[in-house]
Design an enzyme around this catalytic site. Structure first.
Site, short mmCIF file in Angstrom:
data_model
loop_
_atom_site.label_atom_id
_atom_site.label_comp_id
_atom_site.label_asym_id
_atom_site.label_seq_id
_atom_site.Cartn_x
_atom_site.Cartn_y
_atom_site.Cartn_z
N TYR A 146 9.89 43.89 17.37
CA TYR A 146 8.73 43.03 17.66
C TYR A 146 7.82 43.71 18.68
O TYR A 146 6.62 43.85 18.45
CB TYR A 146 9.20 41.68 18.19
CG TYR A 146 8.10 40.82 18.80
CD1 TYR A 146 7.86 40.87 20.18
CD2 TYR A 146 7.32 40.00 18.01
CE1 TYR A 146 6.85 40.12 20.73
CE2 TYR A 146 6.31 39.24 18.57
CZ TYR A 146 6.08 39.30 19.94
OH TYR A 146 5.06 38.55 20.49
N1 LIG Z 1 3.81 31.28 22.09
C1 LIG Z 1 3.93 32.12 23.12
O1 LIG Z 1 4.42 31.76 24.21
C2 LIG Z 1 3.45 33.53 22.99
C3 LIG Z 1 2.67 33.91 21.91
N2 LIG Z 1 2.23 35.20 21.82
C4 LIG Z 1 1.37 35.59 20.69
O2 LIG Z 1 0.33 34.63 20.56
C5 LIG Z 1 0.05 34.41 19.15
C6 LIG Z 1 0.20 32.94 18.84
O3 LIG Z 1 1.52 32.54 19.22
P1 LIG Z 1 2.18 31.26 18.51
O4 LIG Z 1 1.16 30.20 18.35
O5 LIG Z 1 3.46 30.96 19.24
O6 LIG Z 1 2.49 31.85 17.08
P2 LIG Z 1 3.49 31.30 15.94
O7 LIG Z 1 4.86 31.86 16.17
O8 LIG Z 1 3.31 29.85 15.85
O9 LIG Z 1 2.89 32.07 14.65
C7 LIG Z 1 1.56 31.81 14.25
C8 LIG Z 1 1.52 31.73 12.77
O10 LIG Z 1 1.68 33.03 12.18
C9 LIG Z 1 2.02 32.80 10.82
N3 LIG Z 1 2.68 33.94 10.23
C10 LIG Z 1 3.84 34.50 10.61
N4 LIG Z 1 4.18 35.51 9.78
C11 LIG Z 1 3.20 35.56 8.82
C12 LIG Z 1 2.98 36.36 7.67
N5 LIG Z 1 3.85 37.30 7.31
N6 LIG Z 1 1.88 36.13 6.93
C13 LIG Z 1 0.99 35.15 7.28
N7 LIG Z 1 1.14 34.36 8.36
C14 LIG Z 1 2.24 34.57 9.11
C15 LIG Z 1 2.94 31.59 10.84
O11 LIG Z 1 2.72 30.82 9.67
P3 LIG Z 1 3.85 29.81 9.12
O12 LIG Z 1 4.30 29.00 10.32
O13 LIG Z 1 3.12 28.97 8.13
O14 LIG Z 1 4.95 30.64 8.56
C16 LIG Z 1 2.56 30.85 12.12
O15 LIG Z 1 2.04 29.56 11.88
C17 LIG Z 1 1.02 35.31 18.39
O16 LIG Z 1 0.39 36.52 18.02
C18 LIG Z 1 2.13 35.56 19.38
O17 LIG Z 1 2.84 36.78 19.14
C19 LIG Z 1 2.59 36.18 22.73
C20 LIG Z 1 3.38 35.84 23.80
C21 LIG Z 1 3.82 34.49 24.05
N1 LIG Z 2 4.67 34.74 17.12
C1 LIG Z 2 5.21 34.42 18.31
N2 LIG Z 2 5.30 35.36 19.26
C2 LIG Z 2 5.89 35.03 20.45
C3 LIG Z 2 6.37 33.75 20.70
C4 LIG Z 2 6.23 32.77 19.66
O1 LIG Z 2 6.63 31.60 19.81
N3 LIG Z 2 5.66 33.15 18.50
N4 LIG Z 2 6.94 33.40 21.88
C5 LIG Z 2 7.14 34.33 22.83
C6 LIG Z 2 7.86 33.90 24.10
O2 LIG Z 2 7.16 32.83 24.67
C7 LIG Z 2 7.99 34.97 25.16
O3 LIG Z 2 6.70 35.37 25.54
C8 LIG Z 2 8.68 34.42 26.40
O4 LIG Z 2 9.98 34.12 26.15
C9 LIG Z 2 6.72 35.74 22.66
N5 LIG Z 2 6.03 35.96 21.40
#
Ligand SMILES: NC(=O)C1=CN([C@@H]2O[C@H](COP(=O)(O)OP(=O)(O)OC[C@H]3O[C@@H](n4cnc5c(N)ncnc54)[C@H](OP(=O)(O)O)[C@@H]3O)[C@@H](O)[C@H]2O)C=CC1
Ligand SMILES: Nc1nc2c(c(=O)[nH]1)N=C([C@H](O)[C@@H](O)CO)CN2
Length: 234
Positions: A146
């Site tokens: 990742y």
């Molecule tokens: N949440 C957090 O605390 C953190 C988030 N981030 C980054 O911020 C962004 C948003 O995070 P978050 O809202 O948690 O994201 P999610 O984990 O909720 O993913 C966002 C969406 O991406 C879609 N997705 C995943 N794989 C695919 C694929 N192969 N093709 C098309 N769509 C896909 C999923 O669709 P479906 O659900 O329909 O499968 C999901 O709804 C991400 O890039 C994440 O890496 C970074 C650090 C921390």
């Molecule tokens: N696609 C996602 N990426 C990440 C997520 C997630 O929920 N969806 N969550 C994290 C964690 O919050 C991490 O930042 C702390 O444990 C990282 N990326």
């Protein structure tokens, strides 16, 4: 003249959904990509957003999305690459995990940027924003694939910023813990909060604020905004 739409990938839930809602609040036309249908996506549609189904798990799926997008708009104000999968390194599934993470975090942004840059060249302000992860700063013991795929996305920010200037700005946002997942238990939550100087779960609005800054600032490109509560200080 109506503003060109802003595309947010993976905006069917959580951070992407929140940013789509806030852009609609601000009067921006919005196009989202989603994978699984959800009630929240119907809510976005009811507010005028266009929702296009997309599976970025292989080149064909990415190119199919690019073709479908072109049927719905001939201009874009911005592209926000938010779609992402957060999966740990899984014994026995190492190569499959790496392949999936490479596709969603690197190949999809790469092909969409190459094939859709023309939609951003309409003479007005234009942005590409990659949502990365603060974890690329030092890597991860349990999310090696990742973190590597997100590091590749960070590098795409630099290359596309150089290649698409001056018409298109290209920047990144590198979050750390923004929003827990429903299945994160109490022990995990406590440990995650202790990893940053500010020790809070801020919620998706802090990413919208960062997105707003990048969209509104005409003199920022090739940078990545760290939004990590001071994790680098611990
Ligand atoms: N949440 C957090 O605390 C953190 C988030 N981030 C980054 O911020 C962004 C948003 O995070 P978050 O809202 O948690 O994201 P999610 O984990 O909720 O993913 C966002 C969406 O991406 C879609 N997705 C995943 N794989 C695919 C694929 N192969 N093709 C098309 N769509 C896909 C999923 O669709 P479906 O659900 O329909 O499968 C999901 O709804 C991400 O890039 C994440 O890496 C970074 C650090 C921390
Ligand atoms: N696609 C996602 N990426 C990440 C997520 C997630 O929920 N969806 N969550 C994290 C964690 O919050 C991490 O930042 C702390 O444990 C990282 N990326």
């Amino acid at each position: 003249m109506k503003q060109p739409p802003i595309l947010i990938t993976g905006a069917g839930q959580r951070i992407g959904l929140h940013c789509a809602e806030r852009l609609l609040d601000d009067g921006h036309p919005v196009i989202i990509s989603y994978r699984r249908e959800r009630d929240d996506i119907d809510r976005l549609r009811a507010r005028g957003a266009t929702a296009l189904r997309a599976e970025f798990d292989d080149e064909a799926g990415i190119m199919a999305f690019i073709g479908e997008l072109g049927k719905h708009t001939d201009r874009l104000r911005a592209i926000v690459h938010n779609a992402s999968q957060w999966r740990p390194d899984t014994p026995g599934q190492e190569a499959e995990a790496f392949r999936q993470l490479f596709h969603v975090h690197m190949l999809a942004p790469y092909l969409i940027n190459l094939h859709c840059a023309e939609l951003l060249r309409h003479g007005g302000p234009a942005d590409i924003i990659h949502i990365g992860d603060d974890v690329t700063r030092k890597g991860s013991r349990k999310h090696i694939a990742y973190a590597a795929s997100k590091a590749g996305l960070d590098n795409l920010t630099l290359s596309f910023a150089a290649s698409l200037a001056p018409q298109i700005k290209v920047n990144g946002i590198a979050p750390a813990l923004i929003q827990f997942n429903v299945d994160d238990d109490e022990a995990y939550r406590r440990a995650a909060l202790a990893k940053s100087a500010l020790g809070i779960e801020p919620g998706a609005e802090v990413i919208y604020q960062s997105l707003r800054y990048l969209l509104d600032n005409p003199y920022v490109t090739g940078t990545t905004l760290t939004v990590n509560g001071g994790r680098h200080l611990i």
